[in-house]
Design a protein around this motif. Structure first.
Motif, PDB file in Angstrom:
ATOM      1  N   ASP A 231      10.758  66.252  51.140  1.00 60.14           N
ATOM      2  CA  ASP A 231      10.686  66.059  52.422  1.00 60.14           C
ATOM      3  C   ASP A 231       9.956  64.956  52.784  1.00 60.14           C
ATOM      4  OD1 ASP A 231      11.875  68.813  53.127  1.00 60.14           O
ATOM      5  OD2 ASP A 231      10.200  69.914  52.956  1.00 60.14           O
ATOM      6  N   ALA A 232       9.172  64.550  52.205  1.00 57.33           N
ATOM      7  CA  ALA A 232       8.554  63.102  52.394  1.00 57.33           C
ATOM      8  C   ALA A 232       9.122  62.111  52.492  1.00 57.33           C
ATOM      9  CB  ALA A 232       6.776  63.142  51.584  1.00 57.33           C
ATOM     10  N   THR A 233      10.007  61.959  51.361  1.00 54.93           N
ATOM     11  CA  THR A 233      10.893  60.839  51.312  1.00 54.93           C
ATOM     12  C   THR A 233      11.695  60.837  52.436  1.00 54.93           C
ATOM     13  OG1 THR A 233      10.685  61.106  48.904  1.00 54.93           O
ATOM     14  CG2 THR A 233      12.492  59.800  49.713  1.00 54.93           C
ATOM     15  N   TRP A 234      12.348  61.737  52.724  1.00 61.88           N
ATOM     16  CA  TRP A 234      13.157  61.773  53.905  1.00 61.88           C
ATOM     17  C   TRP A 234      12.470  61.509  55.247  1.00 61.88           C
ATOM     18  CZ3 TRP A 234      18.175  62.547  55.000  1.00 61.88           C
ATOM     19  CH2 TRP A 234      18.807  62.809  56.402  1.00 61.88           C
ATOM     20  N   ILE A 235      11.414  61.859  55.609  1.00 63.19           N
ATOM     21  CA  ILE A 235      10.577  61.400  56.591  1.00 63.19           C
ATOM     22  C   ILE A 235      10.293  59.982  56.575  1.00 63.19           C
ATOM     23  CG2 ILE A 235       8.618  61.717  57.965  1.00 63.19           C
ATOM     24  CD1 ILE A 235       8.750  64.814  57.013  1.00 63.19           C
ATOM     25  N   LEU A 236       9.740  59.486  55.353  1.00 61.38           N
ATOM     26  CA  LEU A 236       9.365  58.023  55.251  1.00 61.38           C
ATOM     27  C   LEU A 236      10.837  57.131  55.394  1.00 61.38           C
ATOM     28  CD1 LEU A 236       6.995  57.882  52.252  1.00 61.38           C
ATOM     29  CD2 LEU A 236       6.374  57.555  54.924  1.00 61.38           C
ATOM     30  N   GLY A 237      11.724  57.663  55.063  1.00 60.28           N
ATOM     31  CA  GLY A 237      13.399  56.656  55.197  1.00 60.28           C
ATOM     32  C   GLY A 237      13.436  56.801  56.523  1.00 60.28           C
ATOM     33  N   ALA A 238      13.400  57.641  57.188  1.00 64.76           N
ATOM     34  CA  ALA A 238      13.743  57.945  58.585  1.00 64.76           C
ATOM     35  C   ALA A 238      12.701  56.985  59.427  1.00 64.76           C
ATOM     36  CB  ALA A 238      13.731  59.340  59.237  1.00 64.76           C
ATOM     37  N   SER A 239      11.465  57.008  59.058  1.00 70.29           N
ATOM     38  CA  SER A 239      10.475  56.155  59.656  1.00 70.29           C
ATOM     39  C   SER A 239      10.699  54.694  59.804  1.00 70.29           C
ATOM     40  CB  SER A 239       9.047  56.743  59.354  1.00 70.29           C
ATOM     41  OG  SER A 239       8.765  57.775  59.445  1.00 70.29           O
ATOM     42  N   PHE A 240      10.905  54.336  58.550  1.00 71.64           N
ATOM     43  CA  PHE A 240      11.333  52.845  58.494  1.00 71.64           C
ATOM     44  C   PHE A 240      12.553  52.462  59.324  1.00 71.64           C
ATOM     45  CE2 PHE A 240       9.854  53.569  53.867  1.00 71.64           C
ATOM     46  CZ  PHE A 240       8.475  53.629  54.349  1.00 71.64           C
ATOM     47  N   ILE A 241      13.521  53.313  59.249  1.00 73.20           N
ATOM     48  CA  ILE A 241      14.695  52.953  60.190  1.00 73.20           C
ATOM     49  C   ILE A 241      14.247  53.149  61.639  1.00 73.20           C
ATOM     50  CG2 ILE A 241      17.092  53.637  61.040  1.00 73.20           C
ATOM     51  CD1 ILE A 241      17.400  55.110  58.372  1.00 73.20           C
ATOM     52  N   ILE A 242      13.547  53.789  62.195  1.00 74.59           N
ATOM     53  CA  ILE A 242      13.094  53.730  63.411  1.00 74.59           C
ATOM     54  C   ILE A 242      12.208  52.258  63.755  1.00 74.59           C
ATOM     55  CG2 ILE A 242      11.743  55.032  65.099  1.00 74.59           C
ATOM     56  CD1 ILE A 242      12.575  57.468  63.507  1.00 74.59           C
ATOM     57  N   LEU A 243      11.423  52.194  62.795  1.00 77.67           N
ATOM     58  CA  LEU A 243      10.481  51.096  63.255  1.00 77.67           C
ATOM     59  C   LEU A 243      11.256  49.870  63.073  1.00 77.67           C
ATOM     60  CD1 LEU A 243       7.440  51.845  60.954  1.00 77.67           C
ATOM     61  CD2 LEU A 243       7.421  51.625  63.488  1.00 77.67           C
ATOM     62  N   THR A 244      12.473  49.799  62.600  1.00 77.31           N
ATOM     63  CA  THR A 244      13.245  48.526  62.713  1.00 77.31           C
ATOM     64  C   THR A 244      14.037  48.479  63.987  1.00 77.31           C
ATOM     65  OG1 THR A 244      15.162  49.721  61.755  1.00 77.31           O
ATOM     66  CG2 THR A 244      13.813  48.384  60.186  1.00 77.31           C
ATOM     67  N   MET A 245      14.036  49.718  64.791  1.00 77.88           N
ATOM     68  CA  MET A 245      14.715  49.466  66.136  1.00 77.88           C
ATOM     69  C   MET A 245      13.695  48.821  66.873  1.00 77.88           C
ATOM     70  SD  MET A 245      15.481  53.705  66.571  1.00 77.88           S
ATOM     71  CE  MET A 245      15.872  53.586  68.192  1.00 77.88           C
ATOM     72  N   GLN A 246      12.369  48.393  66.745  1.00 78.41           N
ATOM     73  CA  GLN A 246      11.795  47.473  67.455  1.00 78.41           C
ATOM     74  C   GLN A 246      12.567  46.198  67.395  1.00 78.41           C
ATOM     75  OE1 GLN A 246       8.932  47.639  69.091  1.00 78.41           O
ATOM     76  NE2 GLN A 246       8.692  49.884  68.770  1.00 78.41           N
ATOM     77  N   SER A 247      13.194  45.670  66.401  1.00 78.14           N
ATOM     78  CA  SER A 247      14.007  44.426  66.399  1.00 78.14           C
ATOM     79  C   SER A 247      15.099  44.580  67.402  1.00 78.14           C
ATOM     80  CB  SER A 247      14.618  44.170  65.091  1.00 78.14           C
ATOM     81  OG  SER A 247      13.166  43.840  64.171  1.00 78.14           O
ATOM     82  N   GLY A 248      15.795  45.828  67.430  1.00 77.72           N
ATOM     83  CA  GLY A 248      16.812  45.873  68.150  1.00 77.72           C
ATOM     84  C   GLY A 248      16.223  45.757  69.655  1.00 77.72           C
ATOM     85  N   PHE A 249      15.114  46.509  70.151  1.00 77.51           N
ATOM     86  CA  PHE A 249      14.650  46.451  71.319  1.00 77.51           C
ATOM     87  C   PHE A 249      14.276  44.966  71.875  1.00 77.51           C
ATOM     88  CE2 PHE A 249      13.359  50.903  70.812  1.00 77.51           C
ATOM     89  CZ  PHE A 249      14.192  51.521  71.977  1.00 77.51           C
ATOM     90  N   GLY A 250      13.859  44.277  70.950  1.00 82.16           N
ATOM     91  CA  GLY A 250      13.261  42.709  71.136  1.00 82.16           C
ATOM     92  C   GLY A 250      14.853  41.970  71.626  1.00 82.16           C
ATOM     93  N   LEU A 251      15.708  42.062  70.673  1.00 82.87           N
ATOM     94  CA  LEU A 251      16.843  41.300  70.815  1.00 82.87           C
ATOM     95  C   LEU A 251      17.695  41.672  72.133  1.00 82.87           C
ATOM     96  CD1 LEU A 251      18.470  41.737  67.489  1.00 82.87           C
ATOM     97  CD2 LEU A 251      17.783  39.608  68.430  1.00 82.87           C
ATOM     98  N   LEU A 252      17.662  43.133  72.439  1.00 79.12           N
ATOM     99  CA  LEU A 252      18.332  43.338  73.800  1.00 79.12           C
ATOM    100  C   LEU A 252      17.659  42.996  75.028  1.00 79.12           C
ATOM    101  CD1 LEU A 252      20.280  45.227  75.423  1.00 79.12           C
ATOM    102  CD2 LEU A 252      18.783  47.278  75.169  1.00 79.12           C
ATOM    103  N   GLU A 253      16.118  42.946  74.942  1.00 80.71           N
ATOM    104  CA  GLU A 253      15.500  42.464  76.117  1.00 80.71           C
ATOM    105  C   GLU A 253      15.668  41.171  76.212  1.00 80.71           C
ATOM    106  OE1 GLU A 253      11.341  43.645  75.360  1.00 80.71           O
ATOM    107  OE2 GLU A 253      11.960  45.711  75.005  1.00 80.71           O
TER     108      GLU A 253
END
Length: 618
Positions: free
Chosen positions: A101-123
């Motif tokens: 469970d912890a591995t799954w949650i951490l993997g999803a967290s890393f993906i979500i934090l990379t979305m900061q780059s997506g928000f930055g590029l869009l803005e």
């Protein structure tokens, strides 16, 4: 044997049974603590059979030889060791589930934090040239200051124990002093929930681009994460008051998207629009996105990151949680297909079949993604087609209304995050199916559940909207007044100076200079590194955009000493027509006045590509 021997054997058996009875009770009732875990571990049937056989053999031996008390203690110790080995095996199994469970949650967290780059590029793509670095710096500030406030207060308010229905009261600045299995789950959930909190503040960044003071935004990033923690507790904590009532939001359409969009909308009202955005003093071309390619790159990063956003909200893959995760994945992707197709159709309709507008497609797809955040776990796959399509239309339509109200939302986040977020929460009240495996939710209206769930979803929308309005009004007013020292004009303390807005925050604040050197005059016309804007030679800039023949003619006139100081270049440049139909060479020859010729030259320059115009400004 004799009756006395039989009675002695029975007494020994009874003593043995009484001795290891507590072990049977302890192992059989061994419970496992953990998130959404409650299974019981008991000795396997093969182990019990072997134990019974051993006991029978021992009884037969005792009936013959009458084993001593020391032998009985030895057998009991072996039995207890066997039971403890069985318990240890159960602990290993539990530890494996926790790790999965912890591995799954951490993997999803890393993906979500990379979305900061997506928000930055869009803005960055939606803004005007000269502000790209500032926009990325604000996205960095979301993580920098948000991580501090979430560690100190945010997580404890959201999920700390003990807790009340209103907020958590413990686990502030979480640490692993207990050194047990549960600390691992706490840490993994911490990083996942922080990624949600950072997303809630990033939404505001794009809405207020090119206007808000950088340090005001840094303060907002710190405080907003703390305020976000309260609705997160209400909706997701086990004893949060909205959760216990039965309101449902799987992946943050309310606490993340609606909360962030309402904060941004209030900020827009306090800051006002960009200079010339709606009053006609500047052409519309000045506000077109600088890079639609950047917008599309940002869309792709957000698109795939959203799968981690939704699927990771299962908080693991053990039990039936993996079933929910796979369902969330397919409903998320399917909803974007329907939303994207309808966005293209809407763009063709709005432009009368001329173009497929990138802004429409990007915001339509993002609107369908926000819609899926609330409903992806509790709907059937075919429901996602309708919900995603309507979510895209709601996002685009809301942005149209916002623009007509002269509210300057640079990235269109109001429609995407507020409009589509509200629709997603309503979609739960309409389409939720409580019979699907792995979820606990009431049936929606279309599943025979009546209006009860719908009423709870509306309550969730109203509560989060009111909470966001209350916080953002207080924050922006007090912060603006504290800086401007004028209680009647908080905008002066929140907004950048006109000089910084026109020059661009990259050069004015971050020391990023983009000097330009003209080919003929070798004259640099940058915004200075210290933010003091040098006077630009606009005549030289206009000459640089002319054809070579006209440029040499105009340069000759200028160098003959003709006084053109009264030529209203500045005024005309900001008010030229976007489609100069009368700027032909024949028309220019017919005009004897230098001022009229200068005006036509500027009109011709305005017809050049957007990139060259931006380079000329620098």
């Amino acid at each position: 044997g004799t009756p006395a021997e039989k009675k002695a054997v029975e007494s020994d058996d009874q003593n043995e049974t009484d001795w290891h009875q507590p072990f049977n009770s302890a192992i059989g009732n061994y419970s496992v603590r953990g998130k959404r875990m409650g299974r019981l571990l008991s000795p396997s049937s093969s182990f019990a059979e072997k134990t019974e056989e051993n006991r029978t053999a021992q009884a037969n031996v005792k009936m013959v030889n009458m084993q001593t008390c020391e032998d009985l203690k030895f057998c009991s110790s072996e039995l207890s060791k066997a039971y403890l080995d069985q318990a240890q095996a159960g602990d290993d199994d539990i530890n494996g589930d926790y790790a999965d469970d912890a591995t799954w949650i951490l993997g999803a967290s890393f993906i979500i934090l990379t979305m900061q780059s997506g928000f930055g590029l869009l803005e960055m793509g939606s803004a005007v040239a000269g502000n790209e670095v500032n926009i990325m710096m604000k996205n960095a500030a979301d993580v920098i200051f948000g991580s501090l406030s979430y560690y100190l207060l945010g997580y404890g308010i959201s999920f700390g124990k003990p807790s009340s229905p209103f907020m958590g009261l413990g686990d502030f600045a979480p640490n692993d002093s207990n050194q047990d299995l549960e600390s691992g789950l706490l840490f993994s959930r911490y990083i996942f929930q922080f990624s949600f909190a950072a997303t809630a503040t990033t939404i505001v960044s794009g809405m207020v681009a090119m206007r808000i003071r950088f340090f005001v935004y840094c303060l907002f990033s710190f405080v907003a994460v703390i305020v976000y923690a309260f609705p997160a507790h209400w909706v997701w904590a086990s004893n949060g008051w909205l959760n216990t009532m039965g309101a449902y939001d799987f992946a943050g359409a309310g606490p993340v998207h609606l909360f962030g969009a309402v904060n941004g909308l209030v900020a827009i009202c306090f800051l006002g629009p960009r200079t010339g955005r709606f009053d006609g003093t500047r052409p519309k071309s000045d506000f077109r996105p600088v890079s639609q390619t950047s917008m599309l790159f940002g869309l792709f990063m957000l698109w795939w990151g959203w799968i981690g956003f939704n699927c990771g909200s299962t908080f693991g893959i053990t039990g039936q949680k993996w079933i929910v995760a796979t369902r969330a994945a397919i409903t998320t992707v399917t909803s974007t297909g329907a939303g994207g197709a309808l966005s293209i159709a809407y763009s063709m309709y709005d432009t009368k079949g001329k173009t497929v507008d990138v802004e429409y497609v990007v915001n339509g797809i993002l609107g369908s993604l926000v819609t899926s955040s609330a409903v992806c776990s509790v709907i059937h796959t075919y429901d996602s087609l309708f919900l995603g399509a309507v979510g895209a239309i709601v996002a685009l339509g809301t942005n149209k209304i916002i623009t007509r109200m002269h509210l300057d939302d640079v990235v269109g986040a109001t429609g995407v995050h507020a409009g589509a977020g509200i629709w997603g929460l309503i979609g739960v009240g309409l389409f939720a199916d409580g019979n699907l495996p792995g979820v606990e939710v009431r049936n929606g209206l279309f599943r025979g559940g009546g209006m009860h769930l719908m009423g709870l979803q509306v309550l969730l929308i109203v509560v989060i909207t009111a909470w966001a309005v209350l916080f953002s009004c207080i924050f922006f007013y007090l912060t603006g007044v504290a800086i401007s020292k004028d209680w009647k004009n908080p905008r002066a303390g929140l907004r950048v100076s006109r000089e910084e807005e026109e020059c661009g925050a990259d050069a004015f604040l971050h020391g990023v200079d983009f000097p330009r050197q003209d080919e003929d005059d070798s004259e640099e016309v940058p915004c200075s590194l210290n933010g003091e804007r040098k006077k630009r030679n606009r005549v030289t800039r206009i000459e640089a955009s002319m054809p070579n023949e006209e440029k040499s003619k105009h340069s000759a006139i200028r160098h003959e000493g003709i006084d053109d100081s009264n030529c209203p270049v500045d005024e005309q440049e900001d008010n030229f027509d976007e489609n100069p139909t009368d700027a032909s060479p024949r028309k220019m020859k017919q005009q004897g006045s230098f001022t009229e010729r200068r005006r036509d030259m500027m009109k011709a320059a305005s017809n050049r590509s957007r990139r060259d115009s931006m380079r000329a400004l620098m």
